[in-house]
Design a protein around this motif. Structure first.
Motif, PDB file in Angstrom:
ATOM      1  N   THR A 233       0.811  -1.216   0.000  1.00 19.33           N
ATOM      2  CA  THR A 233       0.000   0.000   0.000  1.00 19.33           C
ATOM      3  C   THR A 233       0.845   1.268   0.000  1.00 19.33           C
ATOM      4  O   THR A 233       0.611   2.183  -0.796  1.00 19.33           O
ATOM      5  CB  THR A 233      -0.954   0.013   1.204  1.00 19.33           C
ATOM      6  OG1 THR A 233      -1.638  -1.228   1.286  1.00 19.33           O
ATOM      7  CG2 THR A 233      -1.959   1.143   1.074  1.00 19.33           C
ATOM      8  N   GLY A 234       1.825   1.341   0.890  1.00 13.82           N
ATOM      9  CA  GLY A 234       2.651   2.540   0.962  1.00 13.82           C
ATOM     10  C   GLY A 234       3.400   2.801  -0.328  1.00 13.82           C
ATOM     11  O   GLY A 234       3.497   3.947  -0.788  1.00 13.82           O
ATOM     12  N   ALA A 235       3.946   1.747  -0.933  1.00 16.76           N
ATOM     13  CA  ALA A 235       4.668   1.892  -2.197  1.00 16.76           C
ATOM     14  C   ALA A 235       3.721   2.327  -3.311  1.00 16.76           C
ATOM     15  O   ALA A 235       4.085   3.137  -4.173  1.00 16.76           O
ATOM     16  CB  ALA A 235       5.349   0.577  -2.563  1.00 16.76           C
ATOM     17  N   ILE A 236       2.501   1.789  -3.302  1.00 22.21           N
ATOM     18  CA  ILE A 236       1.504   2.179  -4.305  1.00 22.21           C
ATOM     19  C   ILE A 236       1.142   3.653  -4.146  1.00 22.21           C
ATOM     20  O   ILE A 236       1.044   4.392  -5.139  1.00 22.21           O
ATOM     21  CB  ILE A 236       0.249   1.294  -4.179  1.00 22.21           C
ATOM     22  CG1 ILE A 236       0.572  -0.145  -4.597  1.00 22.21           C
ATOM     23  CG2 ILE A 236      -0.883   1.847  -5.034  1.00 22.21           C
ATOM     24  CD1 ILE A 236      -0.531  -1.140  -4.276  1.00 22.21           C
TER      25      ILE A 236
ATOM     26  N   LEU B 133       3.166   8.286   6.690  1.00 22.60           N
ATOM     27  CA  LEU B 133       2.970   7.381   5.561  1.00 22.60           C
ATOM     28  C   LEU B 133       3.538   6.004   5.877  1.00 22.60           C
ATOM     29  O   LEU B 133       2.938   4.979   5.540  1.00 22.60           O
ATOM     30  CB  LEU B 133       3.655   7.962   4.321  1.00 22.60           C
ATOM     31  CG  LEU B 133       3.296   7.352   2.975  1.00 22.60           C
ATOM     32  CD1 LEU B 133       1.882   7.722   2.569  1.00 22.60           C
ATOM     33  CD2 LEU B 133       4.286   7.814   1.903  1.00 22.60           C
ATOM     34  N   HIS B 134       4.691   5.973   6.550  1.00 22.06           N
ATOM     35  CA  HIS B 134       5.340   4.697   6.857  1.00 22.06           C
ATOM     36  C   HIS B 134       4.944   4.149   8.228  1.00 22.06           C
ATOM     37  O   HIS B 134       4.892   2.927   8.409  1.00 22.06           O
ATOM     38  CB  HIS B 134       6.860   4.859   6.770  1.00 22.06           C
ATOM     39  CG  HIS B 134       7.326   5.137   5.373  1.00 22.06           C
ATOM     40  ND1 HIS B 134       7.442   4.164   4.423  1.00 22.06           N
ATOM     41  CD2 HIS B 134       7.677   6.296   4.762  1.00 22.06           C
ATOM     42  CE1 HIS B 134       7.850   4.688   3.285  1.00 22.06           C
ATOM     43  NE2 HIS B 134       7.998   5.986   3.458  1.00 22.06           N
ATOM     44  N   TYR B 135       4.651   5.032   9.167  1.00 21.26           N
ATOM     45  CA  TYR B 135       4.217   4.593  10.490  1.00 21.26           C
ATOM     46  C   TYR B 135       2.940   3.765  10.404  1.00 21.26           C
ATOM     47  O   TYR B 135       2.753   2.799  11.157  1.00 21.26           O
ATOM     48  CB  TYR B 135       3.998   5.813  11.389  1.00 21.26           C
ATOM     49  CG  TYR B 135       3.183   5.543  12.631  1.00 21.26           C
ATOM     50  CD1 TYR B 135       3.792   5.139  13.815  1.00 21.26           C
ATOM     51  CD2 TYR B 135       1.788   5.688  12.621  1.00 21.26           C
ATOM     52  CE1 TYR B 135       3.037   4.888  14.956  1.00 21.26           C
ATOM     53  CE2 TYR B 135       1.033   5.435  13.748  1.00 21.26           C
ATOM     54  CZ  TYR B 135       1.658   5.036  14.908  1.00 21.26           C
ATOM     55  OH  TYR B 135       0.902   4.784  16.028  1.00 21.26           O
ATOM     56  N   ALA B 136       2.050   4.117   9.487  1.00 17.62           N
ATOM     57  CA  ALA B 136       0.748   3.460   9.384  1.00 17.62           C
ATOM     58  C   ALA B 136       0.876   1.952   9.263  1.00 17.62           C
ATOM     59  O   ALA B 136       0.119   1.200   9.890  1.00 17.62           O
ATOM     60  CB  ALA B 136      -0.032   4.020   8.184  1.00 17.62           C
ATOM     61  N   GLU B 137       1.833   1.488   8.471  1.00 18.95           N
ATOM     62  CA  GLU B 137       2.052   0.052   8.324  1.00 18.95           C
ATOM     63  C   GLU B 137       3.198  -0.441   9.204  1.00 18.95           C
ATOM     64  O   GLU B 137       3.161  -1.563   9.707  1.00 18.95           O
ATOM     65  CB  GLU B 137       2.363  -0.290   6.862  1.00 18.95           C
ATOM     66  CG  GLU B 137       1.183  -0.103   5.923  1.00 18.95           C
ATOM     67  CD  GLU B 137       0.079  -1.103   6.189  1.00 18.95           C
ATOM     68  OE1 GLU B 137       0.371  -2.301   6.347  1.00 18.95           O
ATOM     69  OE2 GLU B 137      -1.086  -0.684   6.258  1.00 18.95           O
TER      70      GLU B 137
ATOM     71  N   MET C   7      -3.283   6.472   7.209  1.00 15.93           N
ATOM     72  CA  MET C   7      -3.587   6.342   8.630  1.00 15.93           C
ATOM     73  C   MET C   7      -5.031   5.929   8.884  1.00 15.93           C
ATOM     74  O   MET C   7      -5.370   5.492   9.974  1.00 15.93           O
ATOM     75  CB  MET C   7      -3.284   7.654   9.355  1.00 15.93           C
ATOM     76  CG  MET C   7      -1.802   7.885   9.625  1.00 15.93           C
ATOM     77  SD  MET C   7      -1.074   6.607  10.668  1.00 15.93           S
ATOM     78  CE  MET C   7      -2.010   6.822  12.181  1.00 15.93           C
ATOM     79  N   SER C   8      -5.886   6.052   7.883  1.00 15.45           N
ATOM     80  CA  SER C   8      -7.292   5.706   8.088  1.00 15.45           C
ATOM     81  C   SER C   8      -7.471   4.261   8.505  1.00 15.45           C
ATOM     82  O   SER C   8      -8.317   3.947   9.348  1.00 15.45           O
ATOM     83  CB  SER C   8      -8.093   5.982   6.810  1.00 15.45           C
ATOM     84  OG  SER C   8      -7.725   5.096   5.756  1.00 15.45           O
TER      85      SER C   8
ATOM     86  N   MET D 183       0.051  -0.956  12.736  1.00 17.56           N
ATOM     87  CA  MET D 183      -0.735  -2.150  12.457  1.00 17.56           C
ATOM     88  C   MET D 183      -0.288  -3.379  13.251  1.00 17.56           C
ATOM     89  O   MET D 183      -1.063  -4.319  13.399  1.00 17.56           O
ATOM     90  CB  MET D 183      -0.700  -2.472  10.963  1.00 17.56           C
ATOM     91  CG  MET D 183      -1.574  -1.578  10.121  1.00 17.56           C
ATOM     92  SD  MET D 183      -3.315  -1.523  10.665  1.00 17.56           S
ATOM     93  CE  MET D 183      -3.780  -3.250  10.479  1.00 17.56           C
ATOM     94  N   THR D 184       0.916  -3.384  13.766  1.00 16.74           N
ATOM     95  CA  THR D 184       1.422  -4.587  14.444  1.00 16.74           C
ATOM     96  C   THR D 184       0.552  -5.014  15.625  1.00 16.74           C
ATOM     97  O   THR D 184       0.086  -6.164  15.675  1.00 16.74           O
ATOM     98  CB  THR D 184       2.873  -4.389  14.895  1.00 16.74           C
ATOM     99  OG1 THR D 184       3.679  -4.094  13.750  1.00 16.74           O
ATOM    100  CG2 THR D 184       3.406  -5.639  15.577  1.00 16.74           C
TER     101      THR D 184
END
Length: 220
Positions: free
Chosen positions: A66-69, A98-102, A175-176, A106-107
């Motif tokens: 997702t982040g890369a997309i 953008l990167h924190y979200a995943e 982040m949603s 999410m962990t």
């Protein structure tokens, strides 16, 4: 034409939302989870070796994660939209969220999902033991971790209306998912900023159009 390989009840919903915000034309190739295992179908492995979603095809270009997309779509089709001016404090916040979200958010939410499912899948004889282990893991580690992240979101959203600053960006789209997933795992008691964020994104026309294209959605 951009093609989104979209798995129901997955993070690919955010890609549809981003495409709607950018006003780009796209088609959705839909895949359905197994009703019992909730795993993605084997057909997705023909698209990506891990059989995961989302995956986007843009002509001869294929992008996964997702982040890369999100980064690819902004760089290729964004024309400067939905991201702050490079080199600014907002741009640094944008990259972080953008990167924190995943990467971080999410962990514990995934652990909550996994440990919550364990007792349901355990054989009858050991179900009480698995249930006890699951409860201990959730109460002793997972739930406090989720609570810490939620408190962090609340504090950050007191600084500005959106995660990267005063303007809505693709970082808010990223982040949603953790915020939605977090509310499905436990209620947001006394977190008015987090609730206000969710109310605001739900009201966005592009968010609503993405739900219409992606189909019924559940975070639990």
């Amino acid at each position: 034409m951009i093609t989104v390989h979209h798995l129901n009840n997955s993070r690919s919903q955010r890609v549809l939302w981003l495409l709607e915000e950018l006003g780009l034309e796209y088609e959705v190739k839909r895949y359905e989870r197994d009703a019992k295992t909730m795993l993605a179908p084997a057909e997705l492995r023909a698209i990506h070796p891990l059989g995961k979603s989302p995956v986007v095809d843009d002509g001869e270009v294929r992008v996964a994660e997702t982040g890369a997309i999100v980064e690819y779509l902004l760089e290729t089709h964004g024309q400067g939209r939905l991201r702050p001016t490079p080199g600014t404090a907002e741009a640094r916040r944008f990259t972080y969220w953008l990167h924190y979200a995943e990467g971080s958010a999410m962990t514990p939410l995934l652990l909550k999902l996994v440990f919550g499912q364990l007792p349901k899948r355990a054989p009858g004889l050991i179900k009480p033991i698995v249930n006890a282990v699951s409860n201990k893991a959730q109460q002793g580690f997972i739930d406090p971790q989720i609570a810490a992240h939620v408190a962090y979101w609340e504090a950050e959203l007191t600084k500005s209306a959106w995660f990267a600053g005063d303007q809505f960006t693709a970082a808010d789209i990223m982040m949603s998912f953790p915020l939605e997933a977090g509310r499905s795992r436990a209620p947001y008691d006394d977190r008015p900023r987090v609730e206000a964020f969710l109310t605001a994104i739900h009201a966005r026309p592009a968010y609503q159009r993405a739900l219409e294209r992606g189909g019924p959605y559940a975070y639990a």
